[in-house]
Design an enzyme around this catalytic site. Structure first.
Site, PDB file in Angstrom:
ATOM      1  N   ARG A  67      54.593  22.452  33.192  1.00  0.00           N
ATOM      2  CA  ARG A  67      55.342  21.422  33.920  1.00  0.00           C
ATOM      3  C   ARG A  67      54.808  20.022  33.618  1.00  0.00           C
ATOM      4  O   ARG A  67      54.761  19.156  34.490  1.00  0.00           O
ATOM      5  CB  ARG A  67      55.301  21.694  35.432  1.00  0.00           C
ATOM      6  CG  ARG A  67      55.874  23.033  35.847  1.00  0.00           C
ATOM      7  CD  ARG A  67      57.356  23.148  35.505  1.00  0.00           C
ATOM      8  NE  ARG A  67      57.856  24.473  35.874  1.00  0.00           N
ATOM      9  CZ  ARG A  67      57.872  25.524  35.055  1.00  0.00           C
ATOM     10  NH1 ARG A  67      57.452  25.385  33.811  1.00  0.00           N
ATOM     11  NH2 ARG A  67      58.327  26.680  35.469  1.00  0.00           N
ATOM     12  N   SER A  93      62.177  22.997  43.207  1.00  0.00           N
ATOM     13  CA  SER A  93      60.815  23.461  43.492  1.00  0.00           C
ATOM     14  C   SER A  93      59.910  22.263  43.730  1.00  0.00           C
ATOM     15  O   SER A  93      59.804  21.382  42.879  1.00  0.00           O
ATOM     16  CB  SER A  93      60.286  24.295  42.328  1.00  0.00           C
ATOM     17  OG  SER A  93      61.095  25.432  42.121  1.00  0.00           O
ATOM     18  N   GLU A 140      55.338  18.972  42.339  1.00  0.00           N
ATOM     19  CA  GLU A 140      56.037  18.983  41.060  1.00  0.00           C
ATOM     20  C   GLU A 140      56.883  17.726  40.840  1.00  0.00           C
ATOM     21  O   GLU A 140      56.844  17.142  39.755  1.00  0.00           O
ATOM     22  CB  GLU A 140      56.898  20.241  40.949  1.00  0.00           C
ATOM     23  CG  GLU A 140      57.487  20.459  39.569  1.00  0.00           C
ATOM     24  CD  GLU A 140      58.074  21.855  39.418  1.00  0.00           C
ATOM     25  OE1 GLU A 140      59.233  21.946  38.960  1.00  0.00           O
ATOM     26  OE2 GLU A 140      57.388  22.841  39.739  1.00  0.00           O
TER      27      GLU A 140
END
Length: 357
Positions: free
Chosen positions: A169, A247, A345
């Site tokens: 990520r 998310s 995130e």
């Protein structure tokens, strides 16, 4: 006015440009529909004495109430074949293409690999920034190269896969959010449907059921695509109905020793091996097990069906402070129970378009 002239929009409302539905006004916004508009936009920002910021689909950012910047909104489209063979294809895609629609198009063309990433919100140009991933696949598995403009110099640069510095990520572009504007992304996709990844989590069971329902003995890429859509729709809220940015926490990667200790205490803890010494565990499971599904600090609550998703129950009135309060509460609760640190995130944007803490 020339064909590729820019149209600055002063005091532009960005509330509809972020899926968390945070009220935000930019000093200036400029929609970019052509590559030729990038240089004039850079020159305009310098003339105004304002920093530049790129806002793509707005599905993975947390915006402040005021953005004292020139916000660039990429809308460059098009899908072109660069190389084609019996086994694979390399395609170049405009940054403004809708990600899910692009994945669906690939399937119709017989270009496989990205079907596991169906229904992820956002635009193609943002996908390498976060190195988006789902169900055992991430962008870095298939990205061939990308074209980006260095906003500090105006230079047009080409990055191969290694030069993007991909991690979980993460990428060079996430670490330098105000430096580059991605205009084109090239993917190398395969033509053999047998290479599609089908064995990740609950994907295998759902895809197998879809294949069976369609009287097929084996799972196809279309079955995987349909399974991902079905699973995501069953668990994740539609941002148009309940504001969210997908998310919210990364799945933690912990040491094998730490995992062994947790597994002894919680035998049902899911896991995915990363290396001989590291294991990835689901952040959503940790939040759920901590008793926080559907909870948080109002108006920011975890989703009742998927604890990994933070939802905004005060559209256009909640702000970054509300999100930080809920984030801290959830992360602290999980750490107190499991000794595992959760990492946010979505990208936290400051008032000048940079990255905050």
């Amino acid at each position: 006015m020339t064909q590729h002239a820019i149209t600055p929009l002063f005091h532009h409302d960005l509330s509809a440009c972020n899926t968390m539905a945070l009220q935000c006004t930019a000093d200036v916004a400029i929609t970019l529909s052509h590559n030729e508009q990038i240089s004039p936009a850079i020159a305009f920002a310098k003339q105004q004495g304002l920093p530049l910021m790129v806002l793509s689909g707005g599905s993975n950012v947390l915006l402040p109430k005021q953005l004292h910047a020139v916000v660039l909104l990429p809308n460059i489209t098009g899908i072109d074949v660069i190389q084609d063979s019996d086994t694979d294809v390399i395609i170049s895609v405009g940054a403004g293409e809708n990600w899910h629609d692009f994945v669906a198009t690939c399937l119709t063309k017989g270009w496989y690999g990205l079907e596991n990433l169906a229904l992820i919100p956002g635009l193609v140009g943002a996908s390498p920034v976060q190195n988006i991933g789902a169900y055992g696949v991430q962008i870095s598995d298939f990205l061939y190269a990308l074209t980006a403009t260095d906003l500090s110099t105006g230079e047009v640069c080409t990055f191969n896969n290694d030069e993007c510095q991909f991690a979980y990520r993460d990428s060079l572009f996430k670490r330098l959010p105000s430096r580059y504007l991605i205009s084109q992304v090239a993917f190398k996709l395969h033509k053999n449907p047998k290479h599609t990844k089908t064995d990740y989590g609950d994907l295998a069971e759902t895809a197998t059921q879809i294949a069976h329902d369609n009287a097929r003995d084996s799972v196809t890429p279309q079955d995987v695509f349909d399974a991902v859509v079905r699973i995501r729709q069953s668990k994740l809220p539609d941002p148009n109905e309940l504001a969210n940015c997908g998310s919210f926490f990364q799945n933690p990667i912990i040491s094998q020793d730490k995992f062994t200790a947790l597994k002894a205490q919680y035998p049902d803890l899911p896991s995915y091996p990363v290396s001989d010494s590291e294991v990835k565990i689901p952040a959503g499971w940790l939040i759920d097990k901590a008793g926080l599904k559907g909870k948080g600090v109002f108006p920011i609550l975890t989703h009742a069906k998927q604890a990994l998703v933070l939802t905004n129950h005060a559209r256009l009135t909640a702000n970054q402070s509300d999100i930080k309060t809920a984030q801290t509460f959830i992360a602290d609760t999980v750490h107190d129970k499991f000794g595992v640190t959760l990492v946010r995130e979505p990208v936290w944007i400051t008032e000048t378009g940079g990255i905050g803490e």
